[in-house]
Design an enzyme around this catalytic site. Sequence first.
Site, PDB file in Angstrom:
ATOM      1  N   TYR A 181      16.672 -12.765   7.247  1.00  0.00           N
ATOM      2  CA  TYR A 181      16.945 -11.338   7.017  1.00  0.00           C
ATOM      3  C   TYR A 181      18.444 -11.113   6.814  1.00  0.00           C
ATOM      4  O   TYR A 181      18.866 -10.474   5.843  1.00  0.00           O
ATOM      5  CB  TYR A 181      16.420 -10.557   8.230  1.00  0.00           C
ATOM      6  CG  TYR A 181      16.808  -9.105   8.319  1.00  0.00           C
ATOM      7  CD1 TYR A 181      16.409  -8.182   7.348  1.00  0.00           C
ATOM      8  CD2 TYR A 181      17.544  -8.629   9.408  1.00  0.00           C
ATOM      9  CE1 TYR A 181      16.743  -6.831   7.466  1.00  0.00           C
ATOM     10  CE2 TYR A 181      17.871  -7.282   9.534  1.00  0.00           C
ATOM     11  CZ  TYR A 181      17.474  -6.400   8.561  1.00  0.00           C
ATOM     12  OH  TYR A 181      17.795  -5.069   8.686  1.00  0.00           O
ATOM     13  N   ASP A 226       4.481  -1.904  -4.852  1.00  0.00           N
ATOM     14  CA  ASP A 226       4.878  -3.223  -4.353  1.00  0.00           C
ATOM     15  C   ASP A 226       6.259  -3.467  -4.967  1.00  0.00           C
ATOM     16  O   ASP A 226       6.406  -3.450  -6.193  1.00  0.00           O
ATOM     17  CB  ASP A 226       3.851  -4.261  -4.848  1.00  0.00           C
ATOM     18  CG  ASP A 226       4.299  -5.688  -4.555  1.00  0.00           C
ATOM     19  OD1 ASP A 226       5.477  -5.909  -4.233  1.00  0.00           O
ATOM     20  OD2 ASP A 226       3.443  -6.587  -4.674  1.00  0.00           O
ATOM     21  N   GLY A 277       8.446   3.106   6.300  1.00  0.00           N
ATOM     22  CA  GLY A 277       9.068   2.365   7.410  1.00  0.00           C
ATOM     23  C   GLY A 277       9.732   3.299   8.410  1.00  0.00           C
ATOM     24  O   GLY A 277       9.725   4.521   8.249  1.00  0.00           O
ATOM     25  N   LEU A 314      12.878   4.020   9.194  1.00  0.00           N
ATOM     26  CA  LEU A 314      13.914   4.906   8.666  1.00  0.00           C
ATOM     27  C   LEU A 314      13.375   5.742   7.503  1.00  0.00           C
ATOM     28  O   LEU A 314      13.683   6.933   7.370  1.00  0.00           O
ATOM     29  CB  LEU A 314      15.101   4.045   8.201  1.00  0.00           C
ATOM     30  CG  LEU A 314      16.225   4.749   7.484  1.00  0.00           C
ATOM     31  CD1 LEU A 314      16.836   5.826   8.374  1.00  0.00           C
ATOM     32  CD2 LEU A 314      17.301   3.733   7.090  1.00  0.00           C
ATOM     33  N   ILE A 361       4.055   0.122   0.035  1.00  0.00           N
ATOM     34  CA  ILE A 361       2.749  -0.545  -0.065  1.00  0.00           C
ATOM     35  C   ILE A 361       1.814  -0.006   1.013  1.00  0.00           C
ATOM     36  O   ILE A 361       0.623  -0.296   1.009  1.00  0.00           O
ATOM     37  CB  ILE A 361       2.823  -2.091   0.079  1.00  0.00           C
ATOM     38  CG1 ILE A 361       3.726  -2.483   1.255  1.00  0.00           C
ATOM     39  CG2 ILE A 361       3.272  -2.763  -1.194  1.00  0.00           C
ATOM     40  CD1 ILE A 361       3.569  -3.925   1.661  1.00  0.00           C
ATOM     41  N   GLY A 368      10.025   1.700   0.377  1.00  0.00           N
ATOM     42  CA  GLY A 368       9.859   1.444   1.812  1.00  0.00           C
ATOM     43  C   GLY A 368       9.848   2.736   2.615  1.00  0.00           C
ATOM     44  O   GLY A 368      10.294   2.778   3.768  1.00  0.00           O
TER      45      GLY A 368
HETATM   46  C1  AKB Z   1      16.521  -5.627  13.288  1.00  0.00           C
HETATM   47  O1  AKB Z   1      16.536  -5.665  14.535  1.00  0.00           O
HETATM   48  O2  AKB Z   1      16.143  -6.543  12.571  1.00  0.00           O
HETATM   49  C2  AKB Z   1      17.062  -4.372  12.617  1.00  0.00           C
HETATM   50  C3  AKB Z   1      18.491  -4.505  12.251  1.00  0.00           C
HETATM   51  C4  AKB Z   1      19.524  -4.580  13.296  1.00  0.00           C
HETATM   52  O3  AKB Z   1      18.807  -4.546  11.103  1.00  0.00           O
HETATM   53  N1  AKB Z   1      16.876  -3.236  13.466  1.00  0.00           N
END
Ligand code: AKB
Length: 313
Positions: free
Chosen positions: A141, A51, A13, A15, A37, A10
């Site tokens: 998430y 991937d 991204g 970070l 990717i 990643g």
């Molecule tokens: C998000 O907003 O999804 C991220 C996090 C707080 O992990 N920046």
Amino acid sequence: MTQPRILITGAAGQLGRVLTEALRLKYGADSVLATDINSAIEDLGLFEYLDILNTERLQSLIEKYQITEIYHLAAILSANGERNPSFTWNINLNGLLGVLKLAVKNKIDKLFFPSTIAVFGNTTPQINTPQDVPLLPETVYGMSKTSGELWCNYFHKKHGLDIRSIRYPGVIGWQSIPEGGTTDYAVEIYHAALKQKHYECFLEADTRLPMIYMPDVINGTINLMAAPKESIKLRYGYNLSGMSFTPKEIAASIQKHIPDFTIEYKPDFRQAIAASWSESIDDSKARNDWNWSPQYNLDTMTKDMLSKLSSKN
Ligand code: AKB
């Protein structure tokens, strides 16, 4: 001490881009392999397409580059995650499991796993959230990162894997743009302030969230990874705090430099996500165990963000 050979997943991204550069500065450009990717960063140094679900390819890259440390950053963030929950679970959780298994198989020295304040939920005390609290995240998430932390802890206990992890607050930096997070407003607002002198915010004015400036993130991550093994007491995510503010407060901080900057509030589905997270974080374990200490507050960050973005554009 021998030089680590690092693989970052990643790496394209928000970070990843900045961490890759910082690790290259510290360990040398040839010691850090960026993978993603998204091939947008291939011209910046050692890069391979990956991937994260393709464990055969990951295995061959570990062998080819004789990798000794992995920073596993590949993940889908909170807001994007809600748009495709099964896909997010697959990338975030199965992606991690693949990395954990290969880390054990290849006797990787150290593994970094970024967790997040999204592991917290409505059952968590929201102010000065302690390290160890009931975790009932509201997003896929957050669910995937909570489970990921448990898997990391398990792999450390069961296989002795030297795994280190941080629960990042919302990350703010001028070098890169975040994608699909709930805290993204705090980066967008600086770009909008300089370009249009106006920002339409997708969170309500008084939504307080923990945030952190990129230089602190990079120092914290590198210091955690460099700390002696014995000082790392937690093998799941360390709470980490930089600052906490609301959209109204960041707007006021920007107005100190751009007095005619205006903000309006049009909350969308991300408001409910933000409302389920902490307002501020107790990071005393990180401070005690590996000397964590952030340098930036809201106003020093704003000054730096505006000056860096102005000279970049
Ligand atoms: C998000 O907003 O999804 C991220 C996090 C707080 O992990 N920046």
